[in-house]
Design a protein around this motif. Structure first.
Motif, short mmCIF file in Angstrom:
data_model
loop_
_atom_site.label_atom_id
_atom_site.label_comp_id
_atom_site.label_asym_id
_atom_site.label_seq_id
_atom_site.Cartn_x
_atom_site.Cartn_y
_atom_site.Cartn_z
N TYR A 171 -9.75 -1.21 0.19
CA TYR A 171 -8.30 -1.03 0.31
C TYR A 171 -7.64 -2.29 0.87
CZ TYR A 171 -8.51 4.02 -0.65
OH TYR A 171 -8.68 5.26 -1.21
N LEU B 93 -4.83 -4.45 -1.05
CA LEU B 93 -3.52 -4.76 -0.45
C LEU B 93 -3.20 -6.24 -0.62
CD1 LEU B 93 -1.01 -4.16 1.30
CD2 LEU B 93 -2.47 -4.56 3.31
N PHE C 143 -2.41 -7.09 -4.25
CA PHE C 143 -1.08 -6.66 -4.67
C PHE C 143 0.05 -7.42 -3.98
CE2 PHE C 143 -3.25 -2.40 -5.56
CZ PHE C 143 -3.50 -2.73 -6.88
N THR C 144 -0.14 -7.78 -2.72
CA THR C 144 0.94 -8.46 -1.99
C THR C 144 0.85 -9.97 -2.13
OG1 THR C 144 -0.34 -8.52 0.07
CG2 THR C 144 1.16 -6.63 -0.26
N PRO D 199 4.64 -3.33 3.56
CA PRO D 199 3.65 -3.26 2.47
C PRO D 199 2.36 -2.54 2.89
CG PRO D 199 4.53 -5.48 2.64
CD PRO D 199 5.02 -4.73 3.84
N ALA D 200 1.94 -2.76 4.13
CA ALA D 200 0.73 -2.08 4.62
C ALA D 200 0.96 -0.58 4.68
CB ALA D 200 0.34 -2.62 5.99
N TRP E 28 1.13 0.90 1.15
CA TRP E 28 -0.23 0.96 0.62
C TRP E 28 -1.03 2.07 1.29
CZ3 TRP E 28 -2.67 0.40 -3.47
CH2 TRP E 28 -4.06 0.27 -3.51
N ILE F 65 0.01 5.27 -0.30
CA ILE F 65 -0.51 5.34 -1.67
C ILE F 65 -1.99 5.72 -1.68
CG2 ILE F 65 -1.09 3.95 -3.71
CD1 ILE F 65 1.60 2.47 -3.26
N THR F 66 -2.76 5.19 -0.73
CA THR F 66 -4.20 5.46 -0.71
C THR F 66 -4.52 6.92 -0.40
OG1 THR F 66 -4.46 4.77 1.60
CG2 THR F 66 -4.79 3.08 -0.13
N HIS G 87 -3.64 8.01 7.35
CA HIS G 87 -3.44 6.83 6.52
C HIS G 87 -2.30 5.95 7.03
CE1 HIS G 87 -6.27 7.25 3.04
NE2 HIS G 87 -6.49 8.36 3.75
N ALA H 221 -2.73 2.14 8.04
CA ALA H 221 -1.76 1.08 7.72
C ALA H 221 -1.43 0.24 8.95
CB ALA H 221 -0.49 1.69 7.13
#
Length: 159
Positions: free
Chosen positions: A81, A85, A88-89, A101-102, A105, A108-109, A144, A148
């Motif tokens: 993961y 991250l 994607f970033t 963003p963290a 993500w 999303i996970t 989650h 993050a």
């Protein structure tokens, strides 16, 4: 490239450790138990045979080292993961990490747990077959989010 690899590895481990510390704290405060990674290890073990979804993972053939495999899988997923991250970033996030963003993500996970792992274990989509699915879902979102915070915090520490 090698620097990015080691940073992602550290970020994934750091975030997963924070998630585990949250689980310990929650267990102490709530009087509940700790997560049991043995069923997850059994699930990972059966993936080699192409079996993703089980009616009940407890009815599947046991594996002697399933608890160890569950812990290894838990940390391996956290590391993957972290790599995703950064993929994607962009690597620039490592130099100047931001929380949003963290956190996005991290949320999303949760989907991997709800739509792959939990039905794979036989507890239904988004824990629908558990006695209190909304509680499980809420705790998944909290865990989650803590993950993050760990992604972001570890990235800050090692930048």
């Amino acid at each position: 490239m090698f620097d990015i690899f080691w940073r992602c590895l550290a970020i994934g481990i750091g975030a997963t450790i924070l998630m585990d510390l949250w689980a310990i704290l929650y267990a102490k405060l709530s009087g509940g138990g700790m997560p049991n990674w043995a069923p997850v290890g059994r699930w990972f073990y059966h993936l080699k045979n192409g079996t993703v979804f089980h009616r009940d993972i407890g009815e599947s053939a046991p594996y002697a080292h399933e608890l160890a495999l569950g812990w290894i899988g838990h940390y391996a997923v956290g590391i993957v993961y972290a790599f995703l991250l950064v993929l994607f970033t962009g690597a620039g996030w490592l130099a100047a990490p931001t929380f949003l963003p963290a956190w996005i993500w991290g949320i999303i996970t949760v989907g991997a747990g709800w739509f792959l792992l939990q039905p794979g274990l036989g507890i239904g989509w988004a824990a629908s077959k558990t006695p209190n699915p909304n509680k499980v879902r809420f705790l998944n979102l909290v865990a989650h989010t803590v993950f993050a915070v760990g992604l972001y915090g570890t990235a800050l520490l090692i930048r």
